[in-house]
Design a protein around this motif. Sequence first.
Motif, PDB file in Angstrom:
ATOM      1  N   SER A 145      -6.470  10.067  11.009  1.00 50.84           N
ATOM      2  CA  SER A 145      -5.763  10.630  12.380  1.00 50.84           C
ATOM      3  C   SER A 145      -6.481  11.465  13.302  1.00 50.84           C
ATOM      4  CB  SER A 145      -4.424  11.370  11.720  1.00 50.84           C
ATOM      5  OG  SER A 145      -4.781  12.468  11.145  1.00 50.84           O
ATOM      6  N   THR A 146      -7.561  11.982  12.607  1.00 49.25           N
ATOM      7  CA  THR A 146      -8.665  12.847  13.549  1.00 49.25           C
ATOM      8  C   THR A 146      -9.736  11.954  14.281  1.00 49.25           C
ATOM      9  OG1 THR A 146      -9.737  13.374  11.455  1.00 49.25           O
ATOM     10  CG2 THR A 146      -7.978  14.801  12.298  1.00 49.25           C
ATOM     11  N   GLY A 147     -10.491  11.309  13.199  1.00 51.54           N
ATOM     12  CA  GLY A 147     -11.950  10.948  13.834  1.00 51.54           C
ATOM     13  C   GLY A 147     -11.362   9.459  14.572  1.00 51.54           C
ATOM     14  N   HIS A 148     -10.616   8.630  14.124  1.00 54.50           N
ATOM     15  CA  HIS A 148     -10.149   7.554  14.879  1.00 54.50           C
ATOM     16  C   HIS A 148      -8.817   7.352  15.397  1.00 54.50           C
ATOM     17  CE1 HIS A 148     -14.558   6.236  13.853  1.00 54.50           C
ATOM     18  NE2 HIS A 148     -14.300   6.724  12.817  1.00 54.50           N
ATOM     19  N   ALA A 149      -8.415   8.087  16.345  1.00 55.55           N
ATOM     20  CA  ALA A 149      -6.971   8.187  16.468  1.00 55.55           C
ATOM     21  C   ALA A 149      -6.498   6.858  16.793  1.00 55.55           C
ATOM     22  CB  ALA A 149      -6.871   9.156  17.568  1.00 55.55           C
ATOM     23  N   ALA A 150      -7.334   5.887  17.379  1.00 50.99           N
ATOM     24  CA  ALA A 150      -6.755   4.639  18.099  1.00 50.99           C
ATOM     25  C   ALA A 150      -6.434   3.802  16.976  1.00 50.99           C
ATOM     26  CB  ALA A 150      -8.088   4.021  18.837  1.00 50.99           C
ATOM     27  N   ALA A 151      -7.446   3.749  15.590  1.00 51.36           N
ATOM     28  CA  ALA A 151      -6.908   2.971  14.780  1.00 51.36           C
ATOM     29  C   ALA A 151      -5.932   3.589  13.966  1.00 51.36           C
ATOM     30  CB  ALA A 151      -8.157   2.978  13.770  1.00 51.36           C
ATOM     31  N   PHE A 152      -5.720   4.796  13.972  1.00 47.25           N
ATOM     32  CA  PHE A 152      -4.371   5.411  13.452  1.00 47.25           C
ATOM     33  C   PHE A 152      -3.160   5.110  14.236  1.00 47.25           C
ATOM     34  CE2 PHE A 152      -1.297   8.801  12.718  1.00 47.25           C
ATOM     35  CZ  PHE A 152      -1.208   8.627  11.462  1.00 47.25           C
ATOM     36  N   ASP A 153      -3.216   4.985  15.466  1.00 44.18           N
ATOM     37  CA  ASP A 153      -2.035   4.796  16.261  1.00 44.18           C
ATOM     38  C   ASP A 153      -1.624   3.269  16.057  1.00 44.18           C
ATOM     39  OD1 ASP A 153      -1.904   7.126  17.402  1.00 44.18           O
ATOM     40  OD2 ASP A 153      -2.690   6.573  19.269  1.00 44.18           O
ATOM     41  N   LEU A 154      -2.599   2.289  15.541  1.00 49.94           N
ATOM     42  CA  LEU A 154      -2.309   1.083  15.459  1.00 49.94           C
ATOM     43  C   LEU A 154      -0.810   0.917  14.312  1.00 49.94           C
ATOM     44  CD1 LEU A 154      -2.648  -2.381  15.087  1.00 49.94           C
ATOM     45  CD2 LEU A 154      -4.168  -1.674  13.535  1.00 49.94           C
ATOM     46  N   VAL A 155      -0.769   1.734  13.443  1.00 54.59           N
ATOM     47  CA  VAL A 155       0.233   1.716  12.172  1.00 54.59           C
ATOM     48  C   VAL A 155       1.261   2.697  12.448  1.00 54.59           C
ATOM     49  CG1 VAL A 155      -1.335   0.504  10.362  1.00 54.59           C
ATOM     50  CG2 VAL A 155      -1.269   2.862  10.767  1.00 54.59           C
ATOM     51  N   GLY A 160      -3.664  -0.299   7.117  1.00 53.55           N
ATOM     52  CA  GLY A 160      -4.642  -0.516   8.005  1.00 53.55           C
ATOM     53  C   GLY A 160      -6.301  -0.383   7.346  1.00 53.55           C
ATOM     54  N   ARG A 161      -6.168   0.829   6.669  1.00 56.27           N
ATOM     55  CA  ARG A 161      -7.571   0.850   5.982  1.00 56.27           C
ATOM     56  C   ARG A 161      -8.013  -0.379   5.150  1.00 56.27           C
ATOM     57  NH1 ARG A 161      -6.471   5.256   3.780  1.00 56.27           N
ATOM     58  NH2 ARG A 161      -7.324   6.820   5.451  1.00 56.27           N
ATOM     59  N   ALA A 162      -7.260  -0.926   4.564  1.00 57.44           N
ATOM     60  CA  ALA A 162      -7.532  -2.168   3.737  1.00 57.44           C
ATOM     61  C   ALA A 162      -7.673  -3.418   4.462  1.00 57.44           C
ATOM     62  CB  ALA A 162      -6.480  -2.357   2.533  1.00 57.44           C
ATOM     63  N   PHE A 163      -7.055  -3.311   5.779  1.00 56.76           N
ATOM     64  CA  PHE A 163      -7.131  -4.786   6.325  1.00 56.76           C
ATOM     65  C   PHE A 163      -7.692  -4.660   7.813  1.00 56.76           C
ATOM     66  CE2 PHE A 163      -4.012  -5.150   3.116  1.00 56.76           C
ATOM     67  CZ  PHE A 163      -4.518  -6.367   2.306  1.00 56.76           C
ATOM     68  N   VAL A 164      -7.703  -3.638   8.352  1.00 54.74           N
ATOM     69  CA  VAL A 164      -8.604  -3.283   9.830  1.00 54.74           C
ATOM     70  C   VAL A 164      -9.816  -2.648   9.708  1.00 54.74           C
ATOM     71  CG1 VAL A 164      -8.074  -2.525  12.047  1.00 54.74           C
ATOM     72  CG2 VAL A 164      -6.135  -3.532  10.702  1.00 54.74           C
ATOM     73  N   THR A 165      -9.864  -1.569   8.967  1.00 61.09           N
ATOM     74  CA  THR A 165     -11.085  -0.825   9.223  1.00 61.09           C
ATOM     75  C   THR A 165     -10.815   0.465   8.013  1.00 61.09           C
ATOM     76  OG1 THR A 165     -12.427   0.826  10.393  1.00 61.09           O
ATOM     77  CG2 THR A 165     -10.286   0.846  11.199  1.00 61.09           C
ATOM     78  N   ALA A 224       0.738  -1.274  -0.078  1.00 57.57           N
ATOM     79  CA  ALA A 224      -0.022   0.014   0.028  1.00 57.57           C
ATOM     80  C   ALA A 224       0.878   1.345   0.029  1.00 57.57           C
ATOM     81  CB  ALA A 224      -1.004   0.017   1.149  1.00 57.57           C
ATOM     82  N   PRO A 225       0.290   2.331  -0.482  1.00 60.30           N
ATOM     83  CA  PRO A 225       1.174   3.757  -0.426  1.00 60.30           C
ATOM     84  C   PRO A 225       1.697   4.123   0.726  1.00 60.30           C
ATOM     85  CG  PRO A 225      -0.735   3.655  -2.062  1.00 60.30           C
ATOM     86  CD  PRO A 225      -1.064   2.522  -1.264  1.00 60.30           C
ATOM     87  N   THR A 226       0.783   3.823   1.864  1.00 56.00           N
ATOM     88  CA  THR A 226       1.310   4.164   3.368  1.00 56.00           C
ATOM     89  C   THR A 226       0.920   3.149   4.153  1.00 56.00           C
ATOM     90  OG1 THR A 226      -0.740   5.299   3.816  1.00 56.00           O
ATOM     91  CG2 THR A 226       0.595   6.697   2.525  1.00 56.00           C
ATOM     92  N   PRO A 227       1.410   3.280   5.572  1.00 56.82           N
ATOM     93  CA  PRO A 227       0.860   2.275   6.749  1.00 56.82           C
ATOM     94  C   PRO A 227      -0.368   2.460   6.967  1.00 56.82           C
ATOM     95  CG  PRO A 227       2.976   3.185   7.041  1.00 56.82           C
ATOM     96  CD  PRO A 227       2.551   3.986   6.201  1.00 56.82           C
ATOM     97  N   THR A 228      -1.097   3.837   6.873  1.00 57.11           N
ATOM     98  CA  THR A 228      -2.299   3.914   6.932  1.00 57.11           C
ATOM     99  C   THR A 228      -3.437   3.327   5.923  1.00 57.11           C
ATOM    100  OG1 THR A 228      -2.102   6.100   7.973  1.00 57.11           O
ATOM    101  CG2 THR A 228      -4.100   5.697   7.338  1.00 57.11           C
ATOM    102  N   ASP A 229      -2.781   3.175   4.676  1.00 57.65           N
ATOM    103  CA  ASP A 229      -3.884   2.541   3.706  1.00 57.65           C
ATOM    104  C   ASP A 229      -3.646   1.019   3.917  1.00 57.65           C
ATOM    105  OD1 ASP A 229      -4.265   4.957   2.272  1.00 57.65           O
ATOM    106  OD2 ASP A 229      -2.184   4.991   1.304  1.00 57.65           O
TER     107      ASP A 229
END
Length: 360
Positions: free
Chosen positions: A54-64, A44-49, A37-42
Amino acid sequence: MSEPRSIALTRLALWCDPTRIQTWPKFLASLPEDALAPTPTDLGRAFVTTRMTSTGHAAAFDLVRNLAGLECKAGRLQLRGLGLLRRSPAGYAVSADGRALAAAYRANPAGPEWPRLFADALLGLEPRTRALIKRLSEEGAVLKFERDAWFAGSYRRARLVRTGEPDMFPLDAARERRTLRESLNDDAWWCLGEWRSDPCLEGATHCRFRGTRSEAFSLHGIGPALRAACEVLLVGGLLHRNGGELRLDRAAAIRLLPGRAADFGWLAGESESGNLMITLAQVLPGLCSATGHVVASELRNLLRARGVADPDRAIAAAQSEGRLLVYAEDYGQSRHGEGLFGDPRKQLVKLHLVGIGPGA
């Protein structure tokens, strides 16, 4: 002496709930082998949620947040985390260390191997964790929490007590107290750990940490982050807790991670060559080619990353003590770099660890 290399140190977040140490290995184990994926966040977005922001769901963002590693962007170095994800021109994928951790977790989620691998990664690649455990490795060191239980009370008031040294407050971000900031400033190159041998730092011999947006790096949120690291080390068997006190179990640390013993000074009283032998026994199997040769420059860089300040001198001392034998040598190519002891005839060498077994 050349100017120290400047490395931006991002905020340490690790995972949201410090006690859920399976968060990262479980996530990595869930990724397909060819995940990219282009970024770690991507990722997480593809395989977690799909709500990875980084604003609306900081806990999910902190995962990666701290899964990537040392990167060079626009000529500036930034250390983003443990390097369990690697960056290439094509995007981010799981690194070799990440695959090993994921495989161990997948094989036995309740077993001891993945916490040991995880502890080893933290102690080799995470500067703030390295700084804390280095202090806990000192004489009489104990981390005392405010209340009589594991990480109980205010993290800011947790005191690290050592024999003959003033107290420090390693879980505090304050600038007016003795925190980990002094260790990270004064011993930055050691705190950098295995990143010292990264191609981004080729030719460097020292560094300094800075912030991502200012000269001073931040320790914001360091308490929960280091608790997460300590939870891994506790499950991995390296830490001992007793009520509101935490200590390093040196004997267990040596047994579980012998390759880190010399780096953290767990082998008090051993000769330098004795420490070297433990490290060599750990690293040689992964360095040997099909012919049994080791590239001397690669061995030198890896030993430096493991805390051996002058590998050639340490190898020479081990030879003179009869602990190590260089039993074959050969010329390599220009890409193989400097030979052992600066001898071009020793660009490729075979080593035998006396009393331990062949090193090739």
